[in-house]
Design a protein around this motif. Structure first.
Motif, PDB file in Angstrom:
ATOM      1  N   ILE A 154       0.838  -1.210   0.000  1.00 22.32           N
ATOM      2  CA  ILE A 154       0.000   0.000   0.000  1.00 22.32           C
ATOM      3  C   ILE A 154       0.869   1.254   0.000  1.00 22.32           C
ATOM      4  O   ILE A 154       0.594   2.220  -0.711  1.00 22.32           O
ATOM      5  CB  ILE A 154      -0.975  -0.026   1.196  1.00 22.32           C
ATOM      6  CG1 ILE A 154      -2.019  -1.125   0.953  1.00 22.32           C
ATOM      7  CG2 ILE A 154      -1.665   1.327   1.384  1.00 22.32           C
ATOM      8  CD1 ILE A 154      -3.081  -1.256   1.998  1.00 22.32           C
TER       9      ILE A 154
ATOM     10  N   ASN B  22       1.013   4.213  -2.996  1.00 22.83           N
ATOM     11  CA  ASN B  22       0.644   5.600  -2.714  1.00 22.83           C
ATOM     12  C   ASN B  22       1.791   6.601  -2.838  1.00 22.83           C
ATOM     13  O   ASN B  22       1.549   7.794  -2.941  1.00 22.83           O
ATOM     14  CB  ASN B  22       0.083   5.707  -1.285  1.00 22.83           C
ATOM     15  CG  ASN B  22      -1.313   5.113  -1.189  1.00 22.83           C
ATOM     16  OD1 ASN B  22      -2.001   4.988  -2.189  1.00 22.83           O
ATOM     17  ND2 ASN B  22      -1.729   4.755   0.009  1.00 22.83           N
ATOM     18  N   GLU B  23       3.037   6.137  -2.776  1.00 23.00           N
ATOM     19  CA  GLU B  23       4.180   7.053  -2.724  1.00 23.00           C
ATOM     20  C   GLU B  23       4.246   7.926  -3.972  1.00 23.00           C
ATOM     21  O   GLU B  23       4.018   7.442  -5.078  1.00 23.00           O
ATOM     22  CB  GLU B  23       5.479   6.256  -2.601  1.00 23.00           C
ATOM     23  CG  GLU B  23       6.635   7.014  -1.994  1.00 23.00           C
ATOM     24  CD  GLU B  23       7.295   8.018  -2.914  1.00 23.00           C
ATOM     25  OE1 GLU B  23       7.845   8.996  -2.413  1.00 23.00           O
ATOM     26  OE2 GLU B  23       7.257   7.833  -4.150  1.00 23.00           O
ATOM     27  N   PHE B  24       4.593   9.199  -3.807  1.00 22.42           N
ATOM     28  CA  PHE B  24       4.714   9.979  -5.042  1.00 22.42           C
ATOM     29  C   PHE B  24       5.874  10.952  -5.105  1.00 22.42           C
ATOM     30  O   PHE B  24       6.248  11.346  -6.197  1.00 22.42           O
ATOM     31  CB  PHE B  24       3.406  10.697  -5.362  1.00 22.42           C
ATOM     32  CG  PHE B  24       3.276  12.022  -4.687  1.00 22.42           C
ATOM     33  CD1 PHE B  24       2.883  12.101  -3.374  1.00 22.42           C
ATOM     34  CD2 PHE B  24       3.581  13.187  -5.362  1.00 22.42           C
ATOM     35  CE1 PHE B  24       2.781  13.305  -2.744  1.00 22.42           C
ATOM     36  CE2 PHE B  24       3.478  14.406  -4.733  1.00 22.42           C
ATOM     37  CZ  PHE B  24       3.079  14.465  -3.424  1.00 22.42           C
ATOM     38  N   VAL B  25       6.502  11.342  -3.975  1.00 24.26           N
ATOM     39  CA  VAL B  25       7.582  12.332  -4.070  1.00 24.26           C
ATOM     40  C   VAL B  25       8.774  11.740  -4.832  1.00 24.26           C
ATOM     41  O   VAL B  25       9.295  12.350  -5.771  1.00 24.26           O
ATOM     42  CB  VAL B  25       8.017  12.827  -2.675  1.00 24.26           C
ATOM     43  CG1 VAL B  25       9.228  13.737  -2.792  1.00 24.26           C
ATOM     44  CG2 VAL B  25       6.886  13.576  -1.997  1.00 24.26           C
TER      45      VAL B  25
ATOM     46  N   LEU C 259       7.816  10.827  -8.471  1.00 24.63           N
ATOM     47  CA  LEU C 259       7.723  12.055  -9.275  1.00 24.63           C
ATOM     48  C   LEU C 259       9.113  12.489  -9.743  1.00 24.63           C
ATOM     49  O   LEU C 259       9.298  12.931 -10.871  1.00 24.63           O
ATOM     50  CB  LEU C 259       7.097  13.153  -8.418  1.00 24.63           C
ATOM     51  CG  LEU C 259       6.761  14.499  -9.045  1.00 24.63           C
ATOM     52  CD1 LEU C 259       5.547  14.353  -9.930  1.00 24.63           C
ATOM     53  CD2 LEU C 259       6.466  15.526  -7.952  1.00 24.63           C
ATOM     54  N   THR C 260      10.108  12.350  -8.858  1.00 22.31           N
ATOM     55  CA  THR C 260      11.450  12.827  -9.167  1.00 22.31           C
ATOM     56  C   THR C 260      12.221  11.843 -10.044  1.00 22.31           C
ATOM     57  O   THR C 260      12.965  12.247 -10.931  1.00 22.31           O
ATOM     58  CB  THR C 260      12.237  13.060  -7.858  1.00 22.31           C
ATOM     59  OG1 THR C 260      11.374  13.722  -6.931  1.00 22.31           O
ATOM     60  CG2 THR C 260      13.458  13.925  -8.089  1.00 22.31           C
TER      61      THR C 260
ATOM     62  N   ALA D  92       0.206   7.103  -8.857  1.00 18.69           N
ATOM     63  CA  ALA D  92       0.209   8.269  -7.969  1.00 18.69           C
ATOM     64  C   ALA D  92       0.783   9.493  -8.685  1.00 18.69           C
ATOM     65  O   ALA D  92       0.269  10.599  -8.546  1.00 18.69           O
ATOM     66  CB  ALA D  92       1.016   7.963  -6.705  1.00 18.69           C
TER      67      ALA D  92
ATOM     68  N   TYR E 290      -1.593  10.615 -11.473  1.00 16.82           N
ATOM     69  CA  TYR E 290      -2.722  11.332 -10.887  1.00 16.82           C
ATOM     70  C   TYR E 290      -2.325  12.759 -10.518  1.00 16.82           C
ATOM     71  O   TYR E 290      -3.049  13.707 -10.820  1.00 16.82           O
ATOM     72  CB  TYR E 290      -3.266  10.609  -9.647  1.00 16.82           C
ATOM     73  CG  TYR E 290      -4.273  11.471  -8.956  1.00 16.82           C
ATOM     74  CD1 TYR E 290      -5.518  11.684  -9.540  1.00 16.82           C
ATOM     75  CD2 TYR E 290      -3.957  12.164  -7.802  1.00 16.82           C
ATOM     76  CE1 TYR E 290      -6.425  12.548  -8.969  1.00 16.82           C
ATOM     77  CE2 TYR E 290      -4.856  13.021  -7.229  1.00 16.82           C
ATOM     78  CZ  TYR E 290      -6.088  13.202  -7.812  1.00 16.82           C
ATOM     79  OH  TYR E 290      -6.981  14.072  -7.261  1.00 16.82           O
ATOM     80  N   THR E 291      -1.141  12.893  -9.895  1.00 11.25           N
ATOM     81  CA  THR E 291      -0.712  14.221  -9.453  1.00 11.25           C
ATOM     82  C   THR E 291      -0.589  15.177 -10.631  1.00 11.25           C
ATOM     83  O   THR E 291      -1.115  16.289 -10.594  1.00 11.25           O
ATOM     84  CB  THR E 291       0.646  14.135  -8.726  1.00 11.25           C
ATOM     85  OG1 THR E 291       0.587  13.078  -7.786  1.00 11.25           O
ATOM     86  CG2 THR E 291       0.960  15.418  -8.008  1.00 11.25           C
TER      87      THR E 291
END
Lengths: 292, 314
Positions: A220, A224-227, A230-231, A242, A245-246
């Motif tokens: 889970i 959910n992780e995104f930082v 994203l990088t 995630a 979605y962001t």
């Protein structure tokens, strides 16, 4: 409740006292229900708005649906490009869980069963690593990943997640292993099993509830992780749900129907998994955190 | 573990096979590392090493012309005079105080109430509902609360419809409230986790303690103060430590909802580091702030470890 009434009566108390006790017990529900509403209201708001038309959301987000616009979901799935994102997220979550269980399980077993000075040092290292903010090592890690060509690859993010969730998993598994009886292990050793044979044949079958908890929690979290995602996953084809979605909800802030539907699609898998296996999940959460 | 001393005796009893014994004892000594090694190596490679490297990065300058030029402690000197870093630090302290009180009170209070319920079905229902927000990704939590706080279609509509215009604040646009609005969203998905931890701790309290206290005539409050709270002390200390560390690292919802704005009103240290590293391409300076922040966190962890090793039951 019945036993409660019986007991008060047999103690010589009156029926009125039992009634008052029952009433007081009922009062417990008042704060609990208020808290339940605050917990559920935002989620309900999200689900209700995800089937409303965009115009209806913008007119007032706090109304019941103007009709069931299920096509919001189709529209969101397509414009957010969720197909590849779901595939990426599944690969990343499953691989991270498998690696964490394998490496974490071995390490936790070693830390629980061998007595060396290094064990305490490693335990302190793992405890300190809790205090390391992700942003402390994000930049050097980015440079390192760049040199190794791991930016924009799923292997790259899988390695990062595995390392990040190892300390928690090792702590949880170790405390579980410490509580296991030694007799079976000793018996297997006398029967000539190797150290690794003991781990594979005795420990893993005995400790599967702990592994299940770790797997669920890490699954889970990684979903959910995104930082970091994203990088480290800049290109759209490689992004996890995630991240998709962001950036999607950032670009399409005007289309609220698509945004809310995309949000609903994003959170449902983790939520359903939690609801199905919540006992296991919660047991793992508490066991790991208290003994760390 | 039990096999280690046994083998030493064994090796000593047969001096003839000294070479074999030495080789075997070397293997014995290597065995633990076969288990512990891979995980520790991976962790050091991905997190430990880069974390240490950050320190060296913090001694360098990267401003368009200078790529990693060594500048000594100049970055640290700059942090001391950085008013944004100061404001961010202050926000982190506000955040810590908020999260040391409200979510812990909600989590402990609800755990106490739930543990008094008779029906395990109801206990399960409340537990599930309270934990549900914690399963939602920060990405969605952030957007969801952005919608709720939206001045046009958000909660303000509802508030003015009820005649509560005074409460219809600029939740994310007013510098006086922006930080607290983000904190409220974070608290929404956080306190359920604490409730789960406290429920676990409550179920571990020895029932004999309660019976003994009741025989001594202790009332409900006396039971709470003299039995429940002392039994929960290790959990409370642990939760407090976790709260302090995570409050100093908080970034996710701020990154999504405000990016530290308006005019740095919701800036935190992690957000400032992210801005410096990712948006301003200034990894050297970002690293200096990160090193200072981690040192601050380590003091708390170090204290905790020290007390543990001293044998304190915290």
């Amino acid at each position: 409740m019945v036993t409660q009434v019986d007991r008060t009566r047999s103690l010589g108390g009156s029926g009125a006292r039992a009634l008052r006790a029952a009433g007081l017990r009922g009062l417990l529900h008042v704060p609990l229900i208020i808290l339940a509403i605050t917990a559920l209201f935002p989620l309900a708001l999200l689900f209700v708005n995800s089937v409303k038309s965009d115009a209806a959301i913008k007119a007032n987000a706090f109304t019941l649906p103007d009709g069931l616009h299920w096509d919001n979901f189709v529209h969101a799935w397509q414009t957010a490009n969720y197909g590849p994102a779901f595939r990426n997220s599944l690969i990343v979550s499953v691989a991270s869980v498998a690696l964490v269980c394998l490496l974490g399980g071995l390490c936790a077993y070693g830390l629980a069963r061998f007595q060396m000075r290094a064990v305490n040092i490693i335990l302190v290292y793992l405890l300190f690593s809790f205090s390391l903010p992700g942003l402390l090592y994000l930049v050097p890690l980015f440079i390192l990943w760049h040199v190794l060509g791991l930016i924009d690859t799923l292997q790259g993010i899988i390695l990062i997640y595995t390392a990040q969730y190892l300390p928690f998993s090792i702590m949880l598994l170790r405390s579980y292993f410490l509580g296991l009886p030694r007799d079976l292990e000793e018996a297997a050793r006398i029967d000539g099993a190797s150290e690794f044979g003991v781990f594979r044949r005795i420990i893993i079958p005995l400790a599967w509830p702990a592994f299940a908890s770790v797997g669920l929690i890490v699954g889970i979290w990684t979903w959910n992780e995104f930082v970091f995602a994203l990088t480290f996953l800049p290109s759209q084809d490689m992004q996890t749900v995630a991240v998709r979605y962001t950036s999607f909800s950032g670009q399409y802030t005007q289309d609220l129907a698509a945004s809310t539907a995309a949000a609903t699609i994003m959170i449902l898998p983790a939520m359903v998994l939690f609801l199905l296996l919540q006992k296991r999940f919660i047991a793992g959460m508490t066991a790991g955190s208290i003994r760390a | 573990m039990a096999t280690l001393p046994q083998l030493d005796i064994h090796a000593g009893a047969r001096p003839i096979g000294a070479g074999v014994a030495r080789r075997r004892s070397w293997r014995r000594r290597a065995t633990p590392w076969l288990y512990i090694g891979p995980a520790v190596l991976l962790h050091v490679f991905v997190i430990g090493g880069p974390a240490v490297f950050t320190f060296f990065l913090s001694l360098t300058s990267w401003n368009g012309f200078t790529f990693g030029k060594f500048i000594g402690l100049a970055n640290y000197h700059q942090v001391l005079g950085d008013s944004t870093a100061g404001a961010a630090m202050l926000n982190n302290i506000r955040w810590t105080i908020l999260f040391l009180t409200i979510p812990i009170a909600l989590g402990l209070g609800s755990a106490l109430l739930i543990s008094r319920l008779r029906s395990s079905g109801l206990q399960m229902t409340y537990r599930t509902i309270f934990y549900l927000p914690a399963t939602v990704s920060s990405a969605v939590v952030g957007r969801l609360w952005q919608w709720i706080y939206d001045p046009f279609y958000g909660i303000n509509n509802l508030l003015s419809a009820w005649g509560l215009n005074n409460l219809a604040l600029g939740w994310l646009s007013d510098p006086a409230v922006a930080l607290y609005s983000v904190a409220a969203a974070d608290n929404w998905r956080w306190w359920g986790f604490l409730m789960i931890i406290f429920l676990g701790a409550l179920s571990n309290v020895d029932p004999v303690l309660y019976e003994a206290a009741q025989i001594d005539g202790a009332g409900r409050w006396a039971l709470f103060w003299h039995v429940t709270l002392p039994s929960l002390r290790p959990t409370l200390v642990f939760v407090g430590l976790l709260t302090i560390i995570w409050s100093f690292q908080v970034i996710e919802l701020i990154l999504i909802m405000t990016q530290g704005g308006p005019s740095n009103a919701s800036m935190t240290l992690s957000m400032w580091i992210y801005q410096q590293a990712i948006y301003n391409y200034n990894p050297g300076y970002a690293s200096a702030i990160a090193v200072l922040m981690s040192l601050g966190c380590s003091i708390f962890i170090g204290g905790f470890v020290y007390l543990r090793f001293k044998g304190w039951d915290v």
